[in-house]
Design a protein around this motif. Structure first.
Motif, PDB file in Angstrom:
ATOM      1  N   ARG A   1      49.549  38.748  22.833  1.00  0.00           N
ATOM      2  CA  ARG A   1      50.166  37.795  21.928  1.00  0.00           C
ATOM      3  C   ARG A   1      49.165  36.730  21.498  1.00  0.00           C
ATOM      4  O   ARG A   1      49.070  36.388  20.330  1.00  0.00           O
ATOM      5  N   ALA A   2      48.415  36.176  22.452  1.00  0.00           N
ATOM      6  CA  ALA A   2      47.436  35.133  22.134  1.00  0.00           C
ATOM      7  C   ALA A   2      46.358  35.120  23.210  1.00  0.00           C
ATOM      8  O   ALA A   2      46.578  35.525  24.349  1.00  0.00           O
ATOM      9  N   ALA A   3      45.168  34.652  22.824  1.00  0.00           N
ATOM     10  CA  ALA A   3      44.037  34.521  23.745  1.00  0.00           C
ATOM     11  C   ALA A   3      43.332  33.209  23.453  1.00  0.00           C
ATOM     12  O   ALA A   3      43.222  32.801  22.292  1.00  0.00           O
ATOM     13  N   ALA A   4      42.861  32.554  24.496  1.00  0.00           N
ATOM     14  CA  ALA A   4      42.183  31.264  24.331  1.00  0.00           C
ATOM     15  C   ALA A   4      41.075  31.144  25.361  1.00  0.00           C
ATOM     16  O   ALA A   4      41.263  31.467  26.538  1.00  0.00           O
ATOM     17  N   GLY A   5      39.922  30.676  24.893  1.00  0.00           N
ATOM     18  CA  GLY A   5      38.803  30.459  25.800  1.00  0.00           C
ATOM     19  C   GLY A   5      38.813  29.047  26.347  1.00  0.00           C
ATOM     20  O   GLY A   5      39.465  28.144  25.809  1.00  0.00           O
ATOM     21  N   MET A   6      38.081  28.864  27.430  1.00  0.00           N
ATOM     22  CA  MET A   6      38.026  27.539  28.035  1.00  0.00           C
ATOM     23  C   MET A   6      36.702  27.352  28.755  1.00  0.00           C
ATOM     24  O   MET A   6      36.049  28.299  29.206  1.00  0.00           O
TER      25      MET A   6
ATOM     26  N   ILE B   1      38.693  33.455  29.661  1.00  0.00           N
ATOM     27  CA  ILE B   1      39.671  33.588  28.583  1.00  0.00           C
ATOM     28  C   ILE B   1      41.039  33.826  29.211  1.00  0.00           C
ATOM     29  O   ILE B   1      41.186  34.686  30.087  1.00  0.00           O
ATOM     30  N   LEU B   2      42.029  33.036  28.763  1.00  0.00           N
ATOM     31  CA  LEU B   2      43.403  33.225  29.203  1.00  0.00           C
ATOM     32  C   LEU B   2      44.161  34.029  28.169  1.00  0.00           C
ATOM     33  O   LEU B   2      43.986  33.829  26.954  1.00  0.00           O
ATOM     34  N   VAL B   3      45.022  34.922  28.641  1.00  0.00           N
ATOM     35  CA  VAL B   3      45.708  35.865  27.750  1.00  0.00           C
ATOM     36  C   VAL B   3      47.199  35.831  28.028  1.00  0.00           C
ATOM     37  O   VAL B   3      47.633  35.920  29.187  1.00  0.00           O
ATOM     38  N   THR B   4      47.996  35.671  26.963  1.00  0.00           N
ATOM     39  CA  THR B   4      49.437  35.866  27.067  1.00  0.00           C
ATOM     40  C   THR B   4      49.790  37.165  26.360  1.00  0.00           C
ATOM     41  O   THR B   4      49.172  37.539  25.354  1.00  0.00           O
ATOM     42  N   LEU B   5      50.801  37.849  26.872  1.00  0.00           N
ATOM     43  CA  LEU B   5      51.149  39.176  26.388  1.00  0.00           C
ATOM     44  C   LEU B   5      52.445  39.156  25.596  1.00  0.00           C
ATOM     45  O   LEU B   5      53.292  38.259  25.753  1.00  0.00           O
ATOM     46  N   SER B   6      52.585  40.143  24.761  1.00  0.00           N
ATOM     47  CA  SER B   6      53.823  40.307  23.997  1.00  0.00           C
ATOM     48  C   SER B   6      54.956  40.704  24.932  1.00  0.00           C
ATOM     49  O   SER B   6      54.732  41.211  26.037  1.00  0.00           O
ATOM     50  N   ASP B   7      56.175  40.474  24.464  1.00  0.00           N
ATOM     51  CA  ASP B   7      57.330  40.841  25.283  1.00  0.00           C
ATOM     52  C   ASP B   7      57.364  42.346  25.510  1.00  0.00           C
ATOM     53  O   ASP B   7      56.949  43.137  24.653  1.00  0.00           O
ATOM     54  N   ASP B   8      57.887  42.734  26.674  1.00  0.00           N
ATOM     55  CA  ASP B   8      58.045  44.151  27.036  1.00  0.00           C
ATOM     56  C   ASP B   8      56.716  44.893  27.045  1.00  0.00           C
ATOM     57  O   ASP B   8      56.658  46.090  26.726  1.00  0.00           O
ATOM     58  N   THR B   9      55.662  44.192  27.390  1.00  0.00           N
ATOM     59  CA  THR B   9      54.345  44.829  27.483  1.00  0.00           C
ATOM     60  C   THR B   9      53.971  45.006  28.949  1.00  0.00           C
ATOM     61  O   THR B   9      54.151  44.094  29.764  1.00  0.00           O
TER      62      THR B   9
ATOM     63  N   GLN C   1      49.309  35.707  31.488  1.00  0.00           N
ATOM     64  CA  GLN C   1      49.487  36.792  32.465  1.00  0.00           C
ATOM     65  C   GLN C   1      48.173  37.422  32.900  1.00  0.00           C
ATOM     66  O   GLN C   1      48.121  38.080  33.926  1.00  0.00           O
ATOM     67  N   LEU C   2      47.107  37.224  32.125  1.00  0.00           N
ATOM     68  CA  LEU C   2      45.821  37.814  32.462  1.00  0.00           C
ATOM     69  C   LEU C   2      44.708  36.784  32.266  1.00  0.00           C
ATOM     70  O   LEU C   2      44.840  35.857  31.455  1.00  0.00           O
TER      71      LEU C   2
END
Length: 856
Positions: free
Chosen positions: A87-92, A213-221, A62-63
């Motif tokens: 929830r998680a972050a990953a670089g590329m 960096i790609l970021v996924t978010l927790s539910d209801d955030t 999402q970000l």
């Protein structure tokens, strides 16, 4: 019911009796719609392809976190992952890396933790990855995954090797995995490769750094809340955006290209309107006697006007349908050209990702119908202005000519004045406003000149009549008499020719000026004995980086005096994307300096070397309203850097229209941690043979690099520009084709409308040959007059584009260059085409109407 009966009795027979004129009306609308929709499709496809690659790689994230200063530290990944709501972050890492065995082709290489991070599960599902031994894959730094499509194309199997051109030279990678046909595997024709993130860092010399960096978010955030929190935590060295936000950045990067295409398509629609106007005017005028009889027996004029409008609307609808199909085909033809140009100059896109917007279809259809209806209303009102008694005469006077000076001249002057008023826009206005202003100025100039055309025809006819009053050449006297008899009708012919030639001339001036400025800048700024770059051909800002190891190898070759690196990286300056250029100040001083606008390189050298000053490109300084002596704050990986603007310089292809900030290469290494180069300028020892040193450089570097002489490099840049401007020349051809149809249509229709008058001239003893020659002279004169007006208007519009519009859009100062040869050829061709288009039907119609086969 009365309207329907009249349509059946008056319109249908007329349409069937004049298939050529009907076809021209339809084609006029179709070409305008096709040009508008085709270019809109190209714009949409280019942006959509870039956005498609972004969203495909982003997957469910999402970000995105992007550096504003060129690099992003790997340790930021852990800080992002620990933030609340994440929830998680990953670089590329991502880059295009050339192949040794095919330098013209590049692999889209991704360095990611695709086996350990949940961020990549949607993009690279585990069941789509065929990796026989994951432990070996992770432990070996040369492991790579390629798509099955790429492997099949290259006849590769598990365990085979691929040779690529890395920043430090040729490297061999081992295929230890295959990727099935998922969405990410279809990007860039399947030329996609994946490496483990640490291995990619070593290969690309980017240890400890990632591109984003790609970021996924927790539910209801709440995404906006997390976005603001991450921005505050990471500081100004990064930008936290959404995946779709980067698509908006792509639109800004391609703004100048899209504006040029959109303006040309809009003007093509204007010319289509002129064609419709003239064909409708002739179609209604030829039936004025029928309409007058119908009015005399009690049918109201408003009903007759309604019949004519419905007839025009029906033809316009057919033209719109044909234009939509033609526009789709035109977009498919132009999209690869634009995609190639954007990939070589701006950013890598895959134009195969076609996307046609329903909104563009609706707008193109509406504009095509609107142009036809407006043209039809004007033509119908002009024809029905004549009294019924006058229209019933065997040979009526030219309808509406008595109103020429009363209403056309004020409209023309108002249109031109409106265009001049729009040119007063200040710098810094939104691009959408500038685009609207550019289109408004161009349309006002063309419409204004068209409205003045009848008055110019009237004046030219009067002068020609005075000049030929004493001559005994009958064709010349007849031409002079006929020229001024119907200034409104002849003015429509002239206006159509002028509109087409005006657009073609303005585009030709735009292309000539850009090409001249670019190539002159390249020859001055990039003068060197040899140029070395990675890949199989010259790419401007898209060239793969070259490491310092390659530079050292070249320096050690006999005959090489010095090697000057040229480096550009993209940074964010406020809300603006610009390019940071690293230059070797000492080499620049010794090799010709920079084309300065404010200040001198000699005076700025010391402050550039110690990192307290920078140079700005002239277009960036214009956009930011900065001058020598002003202060500026630059983002760096270690925090903001306050500097002084020591001067401004001319820069075209080094930063495109985004603008550049030039710093010393030592400052680029120390503050931005970047020691790569996009291009190497090689200077030789005086007296050394260029060909011999070039051969030694090629032997040392091997395949995968281009080594060009100064002239070959300029020719390579010329080729890149040629591929880009090929699109512009295609638009010029389209405009010229529309103009040719307009010329033929207007002259054929006008001459057929004068069949009875020509027959009467023959009846009183004037030979067919004399009548035909008079038509030849008259039509040729109208063609030359229209072409002359068009070239004059096009020159004004072209000068306005170069001195005002381009300055507002890009900040560039582009010297005006006129393609004299092409403009002269355009005038001559228009005159000849107009003469032939009138001569042939006039001679044939006169013969037919007199019932003779050969009367001389």
């Amino acid at each position: 019911m009365l309207t329907l009966r009249l349509l059946r009795a008056l319109s249908v027979p007329n349409v069937l009796a004049h298939p050529a004129r009907t076809l021209v009306t339809i084609v006029g609308v179709a070409l305008g719609v096709a040009a508008f929709l085709g270019i809109a499709n190209v714009n949409g496809w280019v942006v959509a392809s870039f956005e498609d690659s972004l969203t495909t790689i982003a997957g469910e994230s999402q970000l995105e976190i992007d550096p504003t200063a060129g690099t992003l530290a790997e340790d930021a990944i852990a800080r992002v992952a620990e933030a609340p709501g994440v929830r998680a972050a990953a670089g590329m890492l991502e880059t295009f890396i050339p192949l040794v065995d095919g330098p013209a082709e590049s692999l889209y290489l991704l360095g990611i933790d695709f086996l350990g991070s949940p961020v990549w599960r949607a993009q690279f599902p585990r069941d789509a990855l065929d990796i026989p031994d994951e432990l070996v894959f992770i432990s070996r730094p040369d492991s790579v995954v390629v798509t099955r499509a790429f492997a099949a194309r290259r006849a590769l199997h598990l365990g085979d090797s691929i040779r690529v051109v890395a920043p430090d030279g040729e490297r061999t990678l081992q295929v230890r995995g295959l990727l099935d046909d998922v969405s990410t595997a279809r990007l860039f024709g399947g030329a996609v490769a994946i490496m483990d993130l640490p291995a990619a860092m070593r290969l690309l010399r980017r240890e400890g750094a990632v591109d984003r960096i790609l970021v996924t978010l927790s539910d209801d955030t709440d995404r906006d809340v997390v976005r603001e929190r991450l921005a505050a935590t990471l500081g100004p060295a990064v930008e936290v955006t959404t995946p779709e936000g980067r698509g908006e950045q792509a639109e800004k990067l391609l703004a100048s290209l899209r504006v040029m295409l959109a303006t040309a398509s809009f003007l093509a629609l204007v010319v289509g309107g002129f064609i419709v106007y003239h064909t409708v005017a002739v179609a209604v005028s030829q039936r004025r006697r029928q309409f007058a009889l119908a009015n005399a027996v009690g049918i109201p004029r408003q009903v007759l006007r309604r019949v004519c409008m419905l007839e025009t609307l029906g033809l316009a609808a057919v033209g719109v349908v044909g234009g939509l199909a033609l526009g789709h085909a035109l977009g498919a033809l132009v999209a690869p050209l634009v995609g190639t140009a954007a990939s070589e100059i701006w950013l890598r896109v895959d134009a195969a990702q076609h996307a046609q917007s329903l909104r563009d279809v609706v707008i193109a259809s509406a504009m095509g119908v609107a142009a036809a209806l407006v043209a039809g209303v004007l033509a119908i009102r002009l024809t029905f202005r004549a009294p019924t008694v006058e229209a019933l005469r065997p040979v009526g006077a030219a309808t509406g000519d008595e109103d020429v000076r009363r209403w056309m001249i004020p409209i023309g002057i108002t249109g031109v004045a409106g265009g001049v008023a729009l040119a007063a826009l200040p710098p810094g206005v939104p691009a959408s406003v500038v685009i609207a202003a550019v289109d408004g100025v161009d349309a006002a100039g063309i419409v204004g000149a068209a409205c003045l055309a009848p008055a110019l025809v009237l004046g030219a006819g009067w002068l020609l009549h005075r000049a030929t009053s004493s001559t005994r050449r009958l064709p010349l006297r007849l031409a002079a008499i006929h020229l001024a008899r119907a200034p409104a009708r002849s003015g429509a012919t002239v206006a159509t020719i002028a509109a087409a030639l005006g657009i073609a001339s303005a585009l030709a001036i735009l292309v000539e000026s850009f090409q001249g400025a670019y190539l002159q800048w390249v020859e001055q700024h990039f003068a060197a004995d040899l140029f070395v770059g990675s890949g199989g051909r010259v790419r401007l800002l898209a060239g793969p980086p070259i490491g310092p190891g390659v530079t050292d190898v070249i320096r050690s070759i006999d005959g090489v005096a010095s090697v000057e690196p040229f480096r550009v990286i993209r940074i964010r300056l406020g809300d603006r994307t610009v390019f940071l250029q690293g230059i070797s100040v000492a080499d620049r001083l010794a090799r010709g300096g920079l084309p300065m606008v404010e200040g001198t390189l000699e005076a700025a050298a010391a402050d550039l070397e110690n990192g307290t000053a920078v140079l700005l490109s002239d277009n960036l300084a214009y956009r930011l309203q900065l001058h020598a002596g002003d202060r500026l704050e630059l983002p760096t990986p270690t925090g903001p850097l306050a500097v002084r603007v020591a001067g401004t310089f001319v820069d075209f292809l080094g930063s495109l229209d985004l603008g550049a900030v030039a710093v010393a290469d030592g400052v680029l290494r120390s503050r931005w941690h970047d020691d790569a180069a996009n291009l190497l300028r090689v200077w030789l020892v005086p007296g050394t043979t260029v060909a011999a040193v070039r051969q030694r450089v090629m032997e040392q570097l091997g395949v995968g690099y281009f080594v060009l002489t100064g002239r070959d490099f300029v020719d390579g840049v010329r080729g890149v520009l040629g591929r880009f401007f090929r699109v512009a020349w295609l638009l010029i051809v389209v405009s010229t084709f529309i103009g040719a149809i307009g010329i033929v249509n207007t002259q054929v229709a006008a001459m057929l409308d004068r069949t009875r008058a020509n027959a009467m001239l023959h009846t009183i003893g004037i030979p067919v040959r004399a009548i035909a020659r008079s038509v030849l002279l008259e039509c040729g004169f109208l063609g030359a007059l229209g072409a002359g007006i068009g070239v004059a208007v096009g020159t004004v519009l072209g000068a306005d584009l170069m001195t005002w519009s381009i300055r507002l859009l890009t900040g560039w100062r582009i010297p005006l260059r006129l393609p004299y040869g092409q403009l002269v050829v355009g005038v001559v061709a228009a005159a000849m085409m107009s003469a032939v288009a009138g001569y042939v039907p006039a001679r044939a119609a006169t013969r037919l109407s007199t019932g003779t086969r050969s009367v001389d």
